[in-house]
Scaffold this motif. Structure first.
Motif, short mmCIF file in Angstrom:
data_model
loop_
_atom_site.label_atom_id
_atom_site.label_comp_id
_atom_site.label_asym_id
_atom_site.label_seq_id
_atom_site.Cartn_x
_atom_site.Cartn_y
_atom_site.Cartn_z
N TYR A 16 -14.54 -2.46 4.41
CA TYR A 16 -14.73 -1.03 4.65
C TYR A 16 -16.15 -0.58 4.28
O TYR A 16 -16.74 0.25 4.96
CB TYR A 16 -13.72 -0.20 3.87
CG TYR A 16 -12.31 -0.32 4.38
CD1 TYR A 16 -12.02 -0.29 5.74
CD2 TYR A 16 -11.24 -0.46 3.49
CE1 TYR A 16 -10.71 -0.40 6.21
CE2 TYR A 16 -9.93 -0.56 3.95
CZ TYR A 16 -9.67 -0.53 5.30
OH TYR A 16 -8.37 -0.62 5.75
N THR A 184 -9.04 3.12 0.02
CA THR A 184 -10.07 2.20 0.52
C THR A 184 -10.83 1.54 -0.62
O THR A 184 -11.43 0.49 -0.42
CB THR A 184 -11.06 2.92 1.45
OG1 THR A 184 -11.55 4.09 0.80
CG2 THR A 184 -10.41 3.31 2.76
N ARG A 188 -9.91 -4.05 2.12
CA ARG A 188 -9.15 -4.21 3.37
C ARG A 188 -8.29 -5.47 3.37
O ARG A 188 -7.57 -5.73 4.34
CB ARG A 188 -10.13 -4.26 4.54
CG ARG A 188 -9.52 -3.85 5.85
CD ARG A 188 -10.43 -4.06 7.05
NE ARG A 188 -9.92 -3.32 8.21
CZ ARG A 188 -10.40 -3.41 9.43
NH1 ARG A 188 -11.42 -4.19 9.68
NH2 ARG A 188 -9.87 -2.70 10.43
N SER A 189 -8.34 -6.26 2.31
CA SER A 189 -7.50 -7.46 2.27
C SER A 189 -6.05 -7.05 2.07
O SER A 189 -5.75 -6.28 1.16
CB SER A 189 -7.93 -8.39 1.14
OG SER A 189 -9.23 -8.86 1.38
N PRO A 190 -5.16 -7.56 2.90
CA PRO A 190 -3.75 -7.14 2.81
C PRO A 190 -3.12 -7.48 1.47
O PRO A 190 -3.19 -8.63 1.01
CB PRO A 190 -3.08 -7.95 3.94
CG PRO A 190 -4.18 -8.31 4.88
CD PRO A 190 -5.39 -8.49 4.02
N LYS A 191 -2.54 -6.49 0.85
CA LYS A 191 -1.77 -6.65 -0.39
C LYS A 191 -0.59 -5.69 -0.33
O LYS A 191 -0.73 -4.58 0.18
CB LYS A 191 -2.65 -6.30 -1.61
CG LYS A 191 -3.69 -7.35 -1.96
CD LYS A 191 -4.44 -7.01 -3.25
CE LYS A 191 -5.46 -5.92 -3.05
NZ LYS A 191 -6.72 -6.30 -2.41
#
Lengths: 348, 348, 348, 348
Positions: A16, A184, A188-191
């Motif tokens: 981001y 943000t 942006r890494s999925p968790k």
């Protein structure tokens, strides 16, 4: 403006803060993006990762080890914490650096180790790094080769408290910073914890009493107070994409009034293009700075005698990260400080 | 359960707390709704105003002056602040009352006048009113005819701080309550400040240092401390419909540890069906109590020595209003306290 | 009610549909949870994964291969698509099954292969499976051992269109189903596309013209029409946790009016506890069914002659998944169909 | 750029479209705001109503009857529908007008009366008005004195369907436009239906089959088809501040493929600065145009043979209102069409 533009690279462009740097630099009159790196997504066009910017004419993202540094004047480093120290230490000396990670923000190696669990890997380099809270360290930033861009939370906290501590208008004990942040800031890494369904319609505290931005805030406030300052810093995660609001509870020095605190901030930031101090007794909203590089403060009298409340807001991706990073680049390169950053808040 | 049900009326049924009372009472095994009033919408079916409950078999809403009190055992009064005093003073003596407004919460007429700008209109009645924070005043509630249901903000603040002040585990000075609330607390009457576009994706402080719930909190804490307590109470409005989170910053009494504070809360609320104290060092989320009558607390060590942080959450329409109101009714009518309130939180 | 409770197991309890099953069954008068499995989180208490239900007395989650089936009457299978066929085929015959995955919903193995890219792994078992859209297949469900619980999207589409196609009130061509869904339909596994910052404040179409629920809808509508039906099914993902709204555009058969369509739905669902048909010309909101097992329909005249619009809503985790699953269990076990499901919508 | 700037007035500056005009014009290189009117809030500074723009140097808001037109070149009229006709008819002839209301959008007085319930009050003026869908009517806009700025919904519908109808690639019957809108389209006046708690976490259809933008869309499509077109237009209201997504379902003319439709849009909008057509088979997201003047389209093959789906998005306050208004002003004044509008989308 000169026709020769500053040649800019962004390391870690697929996050981001990377996208936000691109959004700002796309209309910067004296800079041009010549390098984008993104390890996992190397080889892909930037517009695939951020379709809202697909119309821009940008270099394809590559791996860091493919970069040709000879053509680059300034690097924005938006890599994950921990990997940054080696990367920056390995850059050629002609490249100036604004580092958006936490890797060079703590100037005491012991403190770094305490909070990040490992030895600092570039302690020599650390010594020449300048802490880039622009309004407070502008002269040093102007001469720096490597700038550590402040964390999102520490920016409003230090901007508001530094003049007050310097002038001894407040006590350095018992400072409480209750912060509310958009998501943000978590990247942006999925968790699981930042999925829509886990964030919408609710709020929770996290890392209460032990967030990594606490020592960064304390470092800055200790510089200001000339003394060791320990603060209560309690962040909360809430359903908004961008924005941080900090409610800061302070004790006034003997005989000092909340109005005097307000006056001190007004004076300190008169003429600063990005810092706005509201009329006494009024407080700002995060949505009123969204998308802009502004930080806004309000000062309110506390119901408890001898105390005051400061409320500060910023967009964590702008003044809290990429906006301040470009502001620092402007200062480092001798450009007008607001260049590229004259972006109005987007409301609603 | 007895076959003879408690006959319930709801005054001001067209607001959010009214709808929540209906939602709860629809499945209450020992109560039945016999009267709904709503002045502006009198004559209309409840299901037109709240289509999600249109399938329930409910009386048509009427004006208050059309009500037949002879058939009513208990009234929930969810009228706007200010109009309530006269209405309740005019009710026949056989009718028990749980008042959800602020009109009877402040027991000192001078304090009432200071915060509400008018003389209290039913000062005699005030003397027999019981303050209905159920877990703290259960015995009195059981014998009361008129109960003042606590405000949404004061509920978690008093539940957590009362035992600590009573046991002198914390200081009564410098208590800071930083509260974050969803918007249903502001009611359903249209106002610019609670429009979707003004609330989504942002947060702001309001009534900082001067919210009307401050004196209510102070009243309760003063009872607990046996002393005049003044608190910092700073509410914030954020994008969620339901929920309040309070981050409460306290100073420990000499020699007291945060773990002892935790232990005191665990002991105090052992066996309480609606109060949950989380393991030490962990904190709750508002979304984990949504739609339920639970209030949840966490206690965390502060980074600043000699301090601790308590985080409390509730659903402002449930434990913060209608849920606690039904809990009080149950106690007043000698019914099991949890009746109708065994509603699980709705997550996500 | 009998004192002997149905012993229930939930496979894949750590997802959103698992949590929703627990929420419902916690207050089911004739069922008791005896088994929870969750492969990745085996050994952990359920309340760690879903803190809002931590107060319930539940078995620790185990791995499927640790399960003792002898003590289980009914299994809810909420495993990921693809793994389910083998697991269910391996269960002892005394165990009844409600499968919430897609693995047994398509009764033609060729269609299954076309959409899921692999041979169906339990084709014999498939032959005895019953499709569990309760209102339409209640008699078969009552006798079934294995029920395929319908997909979230197919439920409102089939409930509304089946009676109309059966009675030939609408044409079977040119049916357009424009669906808007909340994000819990995508599960709890972290993926970039369902992060808060990627979902809030926006909407997008996905799988347009090629979603896996299209063949399921077509299968049901073909049964109703006695003919091969192909539909346009276009889902959209929007910022809400729960809820599906389907705007269904149909062509009326010669001489049929929109009012007749409305009347047909009213008649078909008279007395059905979970299906509500609104007055002609009005349409429902997803938020009015949130947390409940209701599905609501409205019928509106189209501005284009010879057409009508049906708007249907449900909570995708309730009537679209776990609610209907419990409804099916009730039917399979001879219990009252609404048992455990008398949950009011939570609004706001 | 010339040093003489266009002098701009905004009537009705205190609404969302007014604020958006100010945001754009604040950085317009050839325009300057000299007049702001706001009847209810006359006498107040603009920054009180929109604090996010309080730092701009703007005229105080006045009442319309206080305006001095002699100093104004162009007026943006953002007044409520209905009051606009008289105001504009009363302006001196040297003032050019971009009207953002609906008052001059329907060119047939009978249609106007049918949908707005009153005679058009300025029928002579209507004859000289130009419909300002810039990309379709650019030449006429360039010569116009009064431009009717299109409605938010009609913009993507006409931009996508006009070339297809002109080239007879699709049938003019059975066009279905399923629209999803953010709430700023409903304005800033407080109404229960747009309160945060009534909008968050849900979606509903409204004005289904009878929205006032339907005749505007039909007017434009009839111009394109050379024939009377009636469309199904079904709007939905959803939890976002800005943005409209339209899913448009069309029937292909004999022998035409979806790919050809895509190609036709690509060709038609080649070189247009604000219209982006995505690669075939992909669809846009509203959040990818937020804050910008872009409109984006995707074309997808329908599962039903002989059909195609077009998905269009815009920011309703930008291309759907104020952005297109400035675009029209630029064309009317002979300025570069993109001036002031080079604003990147703000994501996330």
């Amino acid at each position: 403006m000169s026709d020769v533009k500053v040649k800019v690279g962004i390391l870690g462009a697929s996050g981001y803060t990377g996208a936000e740097l691109v959004r700002i630099l796309a209309h910067h009159a004296a800079a041009e993006i010549v390098l984008l790196t993104a390890d996992r997504r190397a080889g892909r066009p930037f517009g695939e990762v951020f379709p809202h910017l697909a119309h821009l004419n940008l270099p394809t993202m590559i791996r860091i080890d493919e970069a040709d540094w000879s053509n680059v004047d300034v690097i924005f480093c938006a890599l994950p914490h921990g990997t940054t120290q080696e990367v920056i230490a390995g850059l050629p000396q002609h490249v100036k650096v604004v580092d958006l990670s936490a890797d060079f923000r703590l100037f005491d190696p012991a403190t770094y180790k305490e909070w990040y669990g490992a030895e600092h890997a570039a302690q020599d380099l650390q010594k020449e790094v300048v802490y880039g809270l622009t309004e407070l360290h502008r002269e040093k930033v102007a001469k720096a080769r490597v700038v550590a861009n402040p964390g999102c939370y520490p920016t409003p906290a230090q901007l508001s408290l530094t003049p007050l501590l310097e002038q001894k208008l407040i006590l350095s004990q018992d400072i409480i910073i209750d912060a509310k942040s958009g998501v943000t800031g978590a990247g942006r890494s999925p968790k699981e914890g930042i999925l829509f369904a886990e964030i919408t319609e609710g709020i929770h505290a996290y890392a209460t009493g032990g967030h990594r931005h606490a020592p960064e805030i304390e470092q800055g406030l200790s510089w200001a107070a000339g003394d060791d300052v320990i603060v209560n810093f309690s962040p909360h995660l809430m359903p908004m994409s961008r924005g941080i609001l900090e409610s800061i509870y302070v004790k006034l020095a003997d005989g000092v009034t909340p109005e005097q605190i307000h006056e001190a901030l007004v004076k300190r930031y008169e003429g600063e293009p990005f810092v706005r101090v509201l009329p006494f007794g009024t407080t700002p909203q995060t949505r009123h700075v969204r998308g802009s590089n502004f930080v806004m403060f309000g000062v309110v009298k506390d119901r408890v005698p001898g105390r005051a409340i400061i409320v500060g807001v910023e967009d964590n991706l702008m003044k809290g990260a990429s906006g301040q990073a470009v502001q620092n680049m402007n200062v480092m390169m001798g450009l007008p400080e607001t260049m590229g950053l004259e972006l109005e808040p987007l409301f609603p």
